[in-house]
Write a protein that holds these residues in place. Sequence first.
Motif, PDB file in Angstrom:
ATOM      1  N   SER A  75     -16.384  -1.811 -54.891  1.00 51.27           N
ATOM      2  CA  SER A  75     -17.827  -1.625 -54.780  1.00 51.27           C
ATOM      3  C   SER A  75     -18.129  -0.783 -53.550  1.00 51.27           C
ATOM      4  O   SER A  75     -17.745  -1.148 -52.433  1.00 51.27           O
ATOM      5  CB  SER A  75     -18.518  -2.993 -54.663  1.00 51.27           C
ATOM      6  OG  SER A  75     -19.859  -2.837 -54.266  1.00 51.27           O
ATOM      7  N   ILE A  76     -18.825   0.313 -53.760  1.00 51.01           N
ATOM      8  CA  ILE A  76     -19.168   1.204 -52.649  1.00 51.01           C
ATOM      9  C   ILE A  76     -20.040   0.490 -51.627  1.00 51.01           C
ATOM     10  O   ILE A  76     -19.792   0.572 -50.421  1.00 51.01           O
ATOM     11  CB  ILE A  76     -19.900   2.480 -53.166  1.00 51.01           C
ATOM     12  CG1 ILE A  76     -18.994   3.276 -54.095  1.00 51.01           C
ATOM     13  CG2 ILE A  76     -20.383   3.335 -52.015  1.00 51.01           C
ATOM     14  CD1 ILE A  76     -17.894   4.029 -53.416  1.00 51.01           C
ATOM     15  N   SER A  77     -21.048  -0.233 -52.069  1.00 52.03           N
ATOM     16  CA  SER A  77     -21.968  -0.886 -51.125  1.00 52.03           C
ATOM     17  C   SER A  77     -21.260  -1.989 -50.334  1.00 52.03           C
ATOM     18  O   SER A  77     -21.434  -2.097 -49.115  1.00 52.03           O
ATOM     19  CB  SER A  77     -23.185  -1.450 -51.853  1.00 52.03           C
ATOM     20  OG  SER A  77     -22.794  -2.452 -52.758  1.00 52.03           O
ATOM     21  N   THR A  78     -20.443  -2.794 -51.001  1.00 51.44           N
ATOM     22  CA  THR A  78     -19.702  -3.841 -50.299  1.00 51.44           C
ATOM     23  C   THR A  78     -18.724  -3.224 -49.305  1.00 51.44           C
ATOM     24  O   THR A  78     -18.590  -3.703 -48.178  1.00 51.44           O
ATOM     25  CB  THR A  78     -18.935  -4.727 -51.304  1.00 51.44           C
ATOM     26  OG1 THR A  78     -19.854  -5.254 -52.253  1.00 51.44           O
ATOM     27  CG2 THR A  78     -18.212  -5.852 -50.608  1.00 51.44           C
ATOM     28  N   LEU A  80     -18.905  -0.213 -47.818  1.00 51.06           N
ATOM     29  CA  LEU A  80     -19.619   0.370 -46.684  1.00 51.06           C
ATOM     30  C   LEU A  80     -20.149  -0.704 -45.744  1.00 51.06           C
ATOM     31  O   LEU A  80     -20.105  -0.539 -44.516  1.00 51.06           O
ATOM     32  CB  LEU A  80     -20.748   1.273 -47.179  1.00 51.06           C
ATOM     33  CG  LEU A  80     -20.304   2.575 -47.839  1.00 51.06           C
ATOM     34  CD1 LEU A  80     -21.504   3.332 -48.385  1.00 51.06           C
ATOM     35  CD2 LEU A  80     -19.515   3.435 -46.871  1.00 51.06           C
ATOM     36  N   ASN A  81     -20.647  -1.811 -46.311  1.00 53.95           N
ATOM     37  CA  ASN A  81     -21.106  -2.915 -45.469  1.00 53.95           C
ATOM     38  C   ASN A  81     -19.968  -3.476 -44.626  1.00 53.95           C
ATOM     39  O   ASN A  81     -20.136  -3.751 -43.433  1.00 53.95           O
ATOM     40  CB  ASN A  81     -21.714  -4.034 -46.325  1.00 53.95           C
ATOM     41  CG  ASN A  81     -23.033  -3.644 -46.936  1.00 53.95           C
ATOM     42  OD1 ASN A  81     -23.630  -2.627 -46.583  1.00 53.95           O
ATOM     43  ND2 ASN A  81     -23.500  -4.444 -47.881  1.00 53.95           N
ATOM     44  N   LEU A 161     -26.882  -6.662 -43.603  1.00 52.69           N
ATOM     45  CA  LEU A 161     -26.703  -5.593 -44.593  1.00 52.69           C
ATOM     46  C   LEU A 161     -26.785  -6.090 -46.035  1.00 52.69           C
ATOM     47  O   LEU A 161     -27.017  -5.305 -46.943  1.00 52.69           O
ATOM     48  CB  LEU A 161     -25.360  -4.878 -44.355  1.00 52.69           C
ATOM     49  CG  LEU A 161     -25.269  -4.112 -43.042  1.00 52.69           C
ATOM     50  CD1 LEU A 161     -23.852  -3.573 -42.854  1.00 52.69           C
ATOM     51  CD2 LEU A 161     -26.270  -2.992 -42.980  1.00 52.69           C
ATOM     52  N   ASN A 162     -26.543  -7.350 -46.242  1.00 51.92           N
ATOM     53  CA  ASN A 162     -26.575  -7.891 -47.622  1.00 51.92           C
ATOM     54  C   ASN A 162     -27.942  -8.298 -48.033  1.00 51.92           C
ATOM     55  O   ASN A 162     -28.896  -8.479 -47.650  1.00 51.92           O
ATOM     56  CB  ASN A 162     -25.630  -9.073 -47.768  1.00 51.92           C
ATOM     57  CG  ASN A 162     -24.187  -8.602 -47.747  1.00 51.92           C
ATOM     58  OD1 ASN A 162     -23.890  -7.505 -48.162  1.00 51.92           O
ATOM     59  ND2 ASN A 162     -23.310  -9.436 -47.252  1.00 51.92           N
TER      60      ASN A 162
END
Length: 162
Positions: A75-78, A80-81, A161-162
């Motif tokens: 997952s890109i968002s996970t 990056l976070n 961030l989440n």
Amino acid sequence: MIHPDLKSIIESTPTLTSTPNKLVKLMQYIINNGLKVPFSMLVLALIPVPYIYFFNIFLSATLGGVVFGAVLSYSISTGLNLIVASIPHSIIELTAFCIWASSLYYLNLWIRNKLHKRAINTTFWFELKRCVLHYIRYVLPLIIIAACLETFLTDKILNLLN
């Protein structure tokens, strides 16, 4: 080439907030990164092969990159976070290890010069004492700061961030 089931790994991994005592986690980080890793680097510096004591730094950076890459592929968002949350402690921790390695360079150089029977103006104990003083003055405080950031700040950044 290898495709583990990252979703089940990420979902089964406990978060930092689920640890019963953050002070225990802090002490584990300090003991591992502040004592075990520098001691192993010191042992490697006693081997008269140049730069072998940098192995731990390369391993830490490489494993971090592999983990980030695996999470980014999931997952890109996970990913990056996780990268953003890990940056503060990673930079300080790797800086501390680099300072320690630069101090060990002179000890390793002394050993190599002694084996090649080159003129040496210092003693082994002087070089070892210099390394220990650099460790106490610079490396250990940075490792303690990095452990505090890893224990307390990383979790807060991930929650933001989440």
